[in-house]
Design an enzyme around this catalytic site. Structure first.
Site, PDB file in Angstrom:
ATOM      1  NE  ARG A  48      64.546 -68.414  13.228  1.00 12.28           N
ATOM      2  CZ  ARG A  48      65.355 -67.414  13.555  1.00 12.28           C
ATOM      3  NH1 ARG A  48      65.988 -67.428  14.726  1.00 12.28           N
ATOM      4  NH2 ARG A  48      65.541 -66.399  12.742  1.00 12.28           N
ATOM      5  CE  LYS A 104      46.249 -29.164   4.963  1.00 13.63           C
ATOM      6  NZ  LYS A 104      46.060 -27.705   4.864  1.00 13.63           N
ATOM      7  CE1 TYR A 113      46.159 -33.460  15.070  1.00 11.73           C
ATOM      8  CE2 TYR A 113      44.089 -33.676  13.884  1.00 11.73           C
ATOM      9  CZ  TYR A 113      44.900 -32.974  14.745  1.00 11.73           C
ATOM     10  OH  TYR A 113      44.471 -31.788  15.267  1.00 11.73           O
ATOM     11  CB  CYS A 130      74.240 -49.587  18.351  1.00 15.36           C
ATOM     12  SG  CYS A 130      74.428 -50.089  16.622  1.00 15.36           S
ATOM     13  N   GLY A 188      77.107 -58.160   5.591  1.00 18.30           N
ATOM     14  CA  GLY A 188      77.452 -57.219   6.653  1.00 18.30           C
ATOM     15  C   GLY A 188      78.404 -56.131   6.205  1.00 18.30           C
ATOM     16  N   PRO A 216      82.704 -70.552  -5.031  1.00 11.33           N
ATOM     17  CG  PRO A 216      82.674 -72.185  -6.695  1.00 11.33           C
ATOM     18  CD  PRO A 216      83.524 -71.083  -6.133  1.00 11.33           C
TER      19      PRO A 216
END
Lengths: 575, 575
Positions: free
Chosen positions: A31, A445, A437, A52, A287, A281
């Protein structure tokens, strides 16, 4: 000789490893540089696969193998013009000539680079146990492993999982879902070793409730063939029969080829600067193979997590190809999460042992709030522990780490705390978080706000905690004051405890004074709320008082039920 | 005359209002001052009741009335030694003599105070519509209201809800659960007016899918009696028959008695300093009755939310009674959430209109990530919008506000962003958040991380967005480039669009150049991911290019499906 860039030739970029860090790098590199030649060399069969997801494929929650293959060389060619070569095992780097050497299908291949990105990942540790070469023993690292295991589980009856880390526990659940008898063997004192004792015991109970046998604090000493099955021999002499053995005792950075080329490592992990540059270099690395600094303790270690790997890959592309000053890499907090049947366990930052090892003095608080408003049906208890800096520290209230276990809402609270930690907020700042909430989602709370309220009280001395590990000392040298209701007291109590329900304490302080006889008073209730109110009354009356962090719930999770008695001694009988 | 404190007499504290702010204050005050006399005067029947639970009680999700009563005067007396008086309507304050005057059961009562805490809350607005005194019209503010409505719903067949704010939408769902035909009437152009148009349309669709009739952009002009039912007359002339009318068009601070005592207000809301002090010595105030500063726009307004009210109550106790320098009150972000049948809608910080009203230039991004890894079953789309500061702002990337709508994981992402906002993080910092990832919970790149990646790209100019509201201008003056697959294109496209799938774009740039004929190119795909890749290619090739924020999903949610055509014009036919 002018550089290739100076001559206008496209940059040649070679990437070693095509899963998380490598592929995030390659995609971002394209990109940012539409003209570069980008070659990705992956040893395995697949790039960009859902590692995973492998346990869930074994457990049949993910049914299609294709679901694990997020991208293919063809899709990456089409979308990003990447030249992806699977089955390419990189064996050497010639940093002088800027050439990578790989072996593919027995053939040697060379790739010239201007910039080289190393994302080789890690390999599974194989402890020096005889018999690990038994064909019934396998790690769970690749799509091939998972396909084998999914198939093997179809005919197997008994499985042993060696190692109760995150993948081991997921594998155990998957195999149990498939109907196997499953034993977990863990050398550490409890499953999921990074969890605190009082959190891991909740996970152990959940595993056992679902029929998984947990063997913790014991090592496997051998795998023996026994005709149609294997026997996993344990250090305590027992033998566990197994048609299938999952080996998941940890990983180690896969860096020998890089070390041989002169890339600096520490304990096997590649050393990089804040932009991913190695000591050589034009060679970069990210990772699981790279050493990272723990942002809390300063410890150096690899972190085998997909999130940081992706982030690092992208940042290296920015540093290599971007037009702006590159952002430094954020040191990963190591936030991790695992589903264990109906429970979720998650953690972020440092645990008690890491803090102790680093010599970092800390306060610890335990809470057991509901996942949402208690008056709305379906609220589940979240068991939450937070470590933070004491009043005497340079940054009082700094959050060092948090863990949570529960059936609902665990991921949200750990993510919020991880965000607060990343931003450098302290415990008192958690009070001010504007969390959403409505009754199905939280409380006015929120559990995180509650942690803030309690943490601020600790830092400011409004409350003072004692910890489950203080119990032997407390039993020997203090008066235990149990402020639960009578029906709770009757379910079992600590030996020698004085029982006064918190609603009666205001009128019965004299009894406390008499029973304490000059000793400190160590209060507890079930979860820590009522004993805090009691502590305020005792503190106002001049007692040396403290309240048990997390109450009896935490104490039992830490020590087990054997600490309880049902025999009333003279003092509580007098009450 | 010496002060009472100097004489050693206990402090006399009077609290007006016993729900959120008042009761949080009173409980903290007791924990900080064991000797004080603390009297709580509450106009209603109940203190500390679960006002956010009322709609769920009406809808029978909460079955027991007792579940709504979190505390009683008796439990507060026992645990905290509070003197709680319900049915006490405070009518006047004599600030000179430090006396509060209340009416209880027709009798006048006076209460002397050393410190006075005002937490009177707000009252429901009653617009000047004839017929609102019809007994079938009721607000939903008290346990009594909810009990009446729960009962009335048992025999009613048709309900009209006036006002589609959070409580109105919850009431509509509750009544629909009870089997009533339900009409919502909202004067604003869409339900949940604080939501952006493109988010609210998703909520409207969900309401309609569950049989709620949504009448937005229309006012109620009268409630007419019609024998056994009422008729809600609308400004468009229609009449909606109703056996039950819920009035929920907003609230106003309940402060006349305080104003009469000389307490300064602005537009009816009490003015306080950062520790809750009003303009009158020894009088403090918190909660829905108090004016707060929007931390993003600087606008002053009351915020009727339980979380900030609780926080303020506690902080005032600290300022009044604590030994340390008190913490200032954090300006509430106004985070709010609502369940609408199977969807959740949540928001934090400023919305587009608030930013426009404040003259704050902003970027906006839309994303549609999955609630967890796509390869794991059950992932739901989260529609996320984030407003943030552009590259030209003083603090580029500063997060101004966010909203999300979806069936899963919405609360978590808004809470994480609210935490980041509270901590002053910018969009690019969202990349570095270490959020928990395992397939059931999230993705290696969590939706919040994704927002960070996109936001950073915008701020750094790596991508450039166009917005749904730009559509008319784009259709008139630009080439629309649709980079979706052919099967997506065939479901409908924008008039005049050029269609080139993103995987073919690299080889077909000449077609774009020809079709654009010097005009800007405005790209889109379905969600914004592929059009971003396309944008990078066009930008590298020198085009004036931009990619549609959120893609066709956001465009259709904003404008509706009528913007699509199925007629291929000469340009796309040529492609």
């Amino acid at each position: 000789m002018p550089s290739r860039e100076a001559t206008g030739a496209p940059r040649r970029i070679v990437v070693v490893g095509g899963v998380a860090a490598g592929m995030s790098f390659a995609a971002r590199a394209r990109r940012l540089d539409e003209r570069a030649s980008i070659v990705v060399l992956e040893r395995g069969e697949h790039v960009s696969f859902a590692n995973c997801g492998l346990p869930y494929f074994v457990g049949d929650e993910i049914t299609e193998r294709s679901a694990l293959l997020v991208q293919t060389p063809e899709s990456l060619r089409a979308a990003l013009d990447l030249d992806v070569r699977t089955g390419h095992d990189v064996t050497a780097i010639d940093a002088e000539r800027k050439i990578v050497v790989a072996t593919a299908a027995g053939e040697r291949a060379e790739f010239e680079y201007d910039e080289l990105m190393l994302a080789p990942g890690a390999f599974a540790l194989r402890p020096p146990i005889p018999g690990l070469d038994d064909p019934r023993v396998r790690t769970l690292r690749t799509v091939g492993d998972a396909a084998w295991m999914k198939d093997a589980a179809g005919s197997a009856r008994r499985a042993v999982v060696l190692g109760a880390g995150f993948i081991g526990v997921e594998a155990a659940e998957a195999l149990r879902h498939r109907g196997l008898e499953v034993d977990i063997v863990e050398f550490a004192p409890h499953v999921l070793p990074p969890l605190e004792t009082e959190m891991a015991s909740l996970v152990t109970a959940e595993l056992r409730q679902h029929g998984v046998r947990v063997n913790a604090g014991v090592a496997a000493s051998a795998v023996e063939g026994a005709g149609d099955h294997a026997i996993v021999r344990l250090s305590d002499g027992r033998g566990l029969p197994a048609d299938l053995v999952v080996l998941s005792v940890g990983v180690r950075p896969d860096t020998a080829f890089a070390e041989a080329a002169g890339v600096a490592t520490e304990r096997g992990a590649i050393v990089v600067d804040e932009h991913g540059r190695t000591s050589v270099p034009h060679i970069w690395a990210a990772g699981d193979a790279v050493a990272k600094t723990d942002p809390v303790t300063g410890a150096r270690r690899p972190v085998a997590l997909a999130g940081p790997a992706n982030r690092e890959g992208r940042l290296i592309a920015d540093a290599m190809l971007g037009e702006r000053a590159p952002r430094p890499m954020a040191a990963p907090l190591g936030t991790a999460i695992v589903r264990v049947f109906g429970l979720t366990a998650a953690l972020t930052g440092a645990n008690r042992r890491a803090l102790d090892d680093a010599g970092i003095d800390h306060e610890t608080m335990h809470l057991h709030p509901g996942s949402h408003a208690g008056y709305f049906p379906g609220a589940e208890t979240i068991h939450l522990v937070v470590h933070f800096a004491p009043a005497t520290a340079d940054e009082p209230g700094r959050i060092y780490g948090a863990q949570a276990v529960g059936a609902d809402g665990v991921d949200k609270r750990i993510d919020v705390i991880a965000t607060a930690m990343r931003a450098g907020l302290g415990v008192a700042d958690l009070i001010d978080l504007d969390l959403s909430y409505a009754p199905p989602y939280g409380s006015a709370k929120d559990p995180v706000n509650m942690a803030g309220l309690l943490g601020q009280n600790v830092v400011e001395g409004v409350t003072r905690l004692w910890q489950p590990q203080d119990l032997p000392d407390v039993l020997a040298n203090a008066l235990v004051l149990d402020v639960r209701r009578r029906d709770e007291w009757e379910t079992g109590f600590l030996p020698g405890a004085l029982h006064i329900p918190h609603t009666e304490l205001r009128d019965r302080l004299d009894e406390v004074r008499e029973a304490a006889a000059g000793r400190p008073v160590r209060i507890h209730c079930a979860s820590g709320v009522r004993s805090y109110l009691a502590h305020r009354q005792l503190a106002a009356a001049g007692f040396d008082s403290a309240t048990l962090s997390g109450g009896m719930q935490t104490l039992l999770a830490y020590h087990g039920k054997d600490i309880l008695t049902y025999e009333v001694d003279h003092r509580s009988a007098a009450a």
